[in-house]
Design an enzyme around this catalytic site. Structure first.
Site, short mmCIF file in Angstrom:
data_model
loop_
_atom_site.label_atom_id
_atom_site.label_comp_id
_atom_site.label_asym_id
_atom_site.label_seq_id
_atom_site.Cartn_x
_atom_site.Cartn_y
_atom_site.Cartn_z
N ASP A 1 3.65 -14.83 12.85
CA ASP A 1 2.79 -13.73 12.47
C ASP A 1 1.92 -13.33 13.65
O ASP A 1 1.10 -14.12 14.12
CB ASP A 1 1.92 -14.18 11.28
CG ASP A 1 1.20 -13.04 10.60
OD1 ASP A 1 0.92 -12.03 11.29
OD2 ASP A 1 0.90 -13.15 9.40
N ASP B 1 1.59 -4.60 14.21
CA ASP B 1 1.76 -5.77 13.36
C ASP B 1 3.23 -5.92 13.00
O ASP B 1 3.84 -4.99 12.47
CB ASP B 1 0.91 -5.63 12.10
CG ASP B 1 1.05 -6.83 11.18
OD1 ASP B 1 0.94 -7.97 11.67
OD2 ASP B 1 1.27 -6.63 9.97
#
Length: 449
Positions: free
Chosen positions: A127, A328
């Site tokens: 992540d 992201d």
């Protein structure tokens, strides 16, 4: 913290730590899947976890319809956006990246690695907006995995003691009266996690990170925690990037293949060597309230040749409120704050005249007939990225339905972020050069035919 507002399952980007056995399972489950290329040096192959050749498994019976898939991903992205918003309050290596769309409730992209001595195969969610790593360990209550890491089987495993610098840097560190070992707890979307701070050898591609600090999960509640654990590529003290700064110099890049791509056709490159020499870049912005996020300065959006009218406040970077634009890899479809999205959507619709507009699965600009989609260009300080149709539109598996693969940021919870998501990054080499404070984009075809 705005964690109390978080619901649903966050969508993560994974780097799946697999060995050959895991790849063999994926290939066997889908006869048309090509052989997985090996990791080389500090480059890891990357796969999408919802793809037909997902190394995480492939349950055809559980695969949703295209409409169900869109609705599910839109819902996950909403939770992801709220999670990112909540953060306001609080050498060289190549790794293959692959796609695995058929597997539900898993991360988006996956890579291979091993933990411990002798090495144990793991699947870790990677992540770019998180720091602390955690891995389900033997005896974990509520961890949704059948193959947890077994610390007792590793001769190089050690618990991190209380009072150590690593313990001080952990989120919500704690030390009980009965133990001298450090523990920590955190919230990840709708999940609550409790872990023992630990260290062990982590093998990524052909490189070994000795004494890698991670959370050995002991208890998990909720549905959002990655089943196989998480590896953070954020910029905090416990992130993979920070722990390997002497090896990789705070630099990495990836090329994400399409979520429909077969096998490990993308790559994650770690370290300064092997990065593209010619690449368009924009300054990386720092926000002390969201230190892990990769902020960039978005200045506008162009649809076709027209720069659409977006209020400057919708794109402005403001560390005090957390407003701005981030890259992201854990969000699948780009979300723009309402005024920005409305301007882009309205101009796209204006250019596709004569066809009735419909909505589907959280997307409000869909067409049930073949249409010509205009290109969309994201404009950043010193850099422009033009998205072709493959980065802009999601098509139905059967028939002619297609939808604009963007949406407005969810209402409430002070959601002020524009998020450039993984679909819009696919088939680009995206460079994160932290020491030089820049992010770069270069077109690169990494989707397997």
């Amino acid at each position: 913290m705005a964690a109390r507002f978080l619901r649903g399952v966050a969508l993560w980007t994974v780097v799946a730590l697999l060995a050959a056995a895991g790849a063999a399972v994926a290939t066997a489950s889908h006869p048309s899947c090509p052989a997985t290329p090996p990791d080389a040096g500090a480059t890891l192959q990357v796969s999408h976890a919802f793809g037909p050749c997902s190394p995480l498994g492939n349950d055809a019976a559980a695969a949703p319809s295209w409409t169900g898939f869109l609705a599910d991903q839109a819902s996950r992205d909403t939770s992801r956006l709220l999670y990112l918003d909540s953060l306001a309050v609080a050498g060289r290596a190549y790794a293959p990246i692959a796609s695995g769309r058929q597997l539900l409730q898993t991360p988006t992209y996956v890579v291979r690695a091993r933990l411990g001595t002798p090495p144990q195969q793991l699947l870790l969610a990677v992540d770019t907006s998180n720091d602390a790593a955690w891995i389900p360990c033997s005896g974990c209550a509520g961890c949704p995995t059948a193959s947890p890491f077994n610390p007792a089987a590793s001769t190089s495993y050690r618990a991190v003691p209380c009072g150590s610098p690593a313990c001080a840097g952990a989120p919500n560190p704690s030390c009980s009266l009965n133990t001298k070992s450090c523990g920590f707890s955190l919230t990840y979307a709708d999940s609550s996690l409790e872990a023992a701070l630990s260290q062990d050898s982590l093998a990524v591609a052909n490189n070994v990170v000795k004494s890698y600090t991670f959370g050995c999960l002991q208890k998990a509640t909720g549905t959002a925690a990655p089943p196989q654990g998480l590896l953070g590529l954020g910029r905090g003290p416990l992130s993979f990037l920070s722990q390997t700064k002497d090896m990789y110099e705070g630099t990495f890049s990836y090329c994400l293949p399409s979520f429909k791509s077969l096998n490990f056709s993308g790559t994650l490159r770690l370290g300064r060597k092997g990065q593209p020499l010619r690449i368009k870049t924009t300054p990386l912005l720092a926000n002390p309230h969201r230190s892990s996020l990769y902020y960039v300065g978005m200045t506008g959006v162009r649809v076709g040749k027209k720069v659409v009218p977006i209020p400057p406040s919708a794109l402005a970077f403001d560390p005090a409120t957390g407003a701005g634009t981030v890259l992201d890899s854990g969000t699948m479809f780009t979300r723009l704050v309402a005024p920005a999205y409305a301007a882009v959507r309205d101009e796209v619709r204006h250019r596709i005249r004569g066809a009735p507009v419909s909505s589907l699965g959280g997307f409000d600009t869909c067409y049930n007939t073949t249409v010509k989609w205009p290109p969309v260009t994201f404009m950043f300080t010193g850099m422009q990225v033009t998205l072709p149709e493959e980065n802009l539109v999601i098509h139905s598996t059967y028939g002619t339905t297609s939808c604009l693969a963007m949406a407005a940021a969810p209402d409430g919870v002070n959601t002020v972020l524009n998020v450039i998501a993984s679909m819009q990054q696919q088939n680009h080499r995206v460079l994160f050069d932290v020491p030089n404070g820049r992010v770069g984009f270069a077109r690169e075809q990494c989707t397997a035919a």
